[in-house]
Design an enzyme around this catalytic site. Structure first.
Site, mmCIF file in Angstrom:
data_model
loop_
_atom_site.group_PDB
_atom_site.id
_atom_site.type_symbol
_atom_site.label_atom_id
_atom_site.label_comp_id
_atom_site.label_asym_id
_atom_site.label_seq_id
_atom_site.Cartn_x
_atom_site.Cartn_y
_atom_site.Cartn_z
ATOM 1 N N ASP A 145 0.834 -1.201 0.000
ATOM 2 C CA ASP A 145 0.000 0.000 0.000
ATOM 3 C C ASP A 145 0.872 1.256 0.000
ATOM 4 O OD1 ASP A 145 -2.692 1.419 0.622
ATOM 5 O OD2 ASP A 145 -1.388 2.067 2.247
ATOM 6 N N GLU A 164 -1.922 -5.445 -3.879
ATOM 7 C CA GLU A 164 -1.061 -4.645 -3.010
ATOM 8 C C GLU A 164 0.024 -5.509 -2.367
ATOM 9 O OE1 GLU A 164 -3.362 -0.768 -1.436
ATOM 10 O OE2 GLU A 164 -3.988 -2.632 -0.462
#
Length: 227
Positions: free
Chosen positions: A50, A121
């Site tokens: 992220d 992610e």
């Protein structure tokens, strides 16, 4: 020999992992980890990925739009990195099919979309740890940035946040100056925005107006990343 999904993912990504356990971890859902009682799932890599995605996307937008201010860049970034957008890319890559899940996992259309975004992610985090920032940048650019229509920045964040709250019948956002620091000729304001008495975001800027805009942008980012 590598398990099928892990080997398929390596071929799909067009990358040769030096540490293939990183790739396996990026594909392992918590339900399988709980049943096996060994190894780790993808959550820690998702946490890292992220941040790596944020950095690469911010850099991309700074170079693409050299004249735009922070507020507009933030609104563009939100459209690229929010969960709904990542789910589309992850599904296109077939990541929802490659995730290693346990018997307790309930497969629904919604859970598969969420998986696709989360694993994408996690993969970014795995690529970063295995091969460094430049390879991660190439992967993100190829699989996400070059395939994403760059969102129009649209209305200013404060107006958008107010429209969002009105549309859902929520209390209107309230802004409060938390701190004002620095010398008179170069102050720094920090503003908090709350919705229904709960903190939704904070922003900092050289004027209160700029801090309010950033706080609203942060609130929208927090909201829209879950969409």
């Amino acid at each position: 020999m590598l398990p099928g999904p892990v080997q398929e993912a390596e071929e799909l990504l067009g990358l040769a992992f030096r540490d293939r356990e990183l790739l396996r971890t990026a594909l392992t859902h918590g339900s399988l980890h709980d049943e096996a009682g060994t190894g780790t799932d993808y959550e820690r890599l998702e946490f890292l990925g992220d941040a790596v995605l944020e950095l690469i996307t911010r850099e991309f937008l700074l170079r693409r739009f050299p004249e735009e201010q922070e507020g507009s860049l933030t609104r563009r970034k939100i459209g690229i990195v929010k969960k709904g957008s990542l789910a589309v890319h992850g599904a296109r890559m077939g990541l929802d099919r490659l995730v290693l899940v346990g018997r307790s996992f309930r497969s629904t259309a919604s859970s598969r979309r969420s998986l696709a975004a989360d694993v994408l992610e996690a993969l970014i985090g795995a690529v970063y740890l295995d091969s460094g920032l430049e390879t991660a940048r190439e992967f993100v650019t190829r699989e996400i940035l070059e395939r994403s229509p760059v969102p129009d920045p649209g209305p200013d964040p404060r107006s958008r946040l107010q429209e969002y709250c009105q549309g859902l019948g929520l209390e209107l956002p309230a802004y409060r100056t938390v701190t004002m620091e620095g010398p008179d000729h170069r102050p720094s304001f920090t503003v908090m925005v709350t919705i229904g008495g709960r903190e939704a975001g904070k922003g900092t800027g050289p004027t209160r107006k700029a801090a309010v805009e950033q706080a609203a942008a942060r609130a929208l980012e927090n909201i829209e990343r879950t969409v």
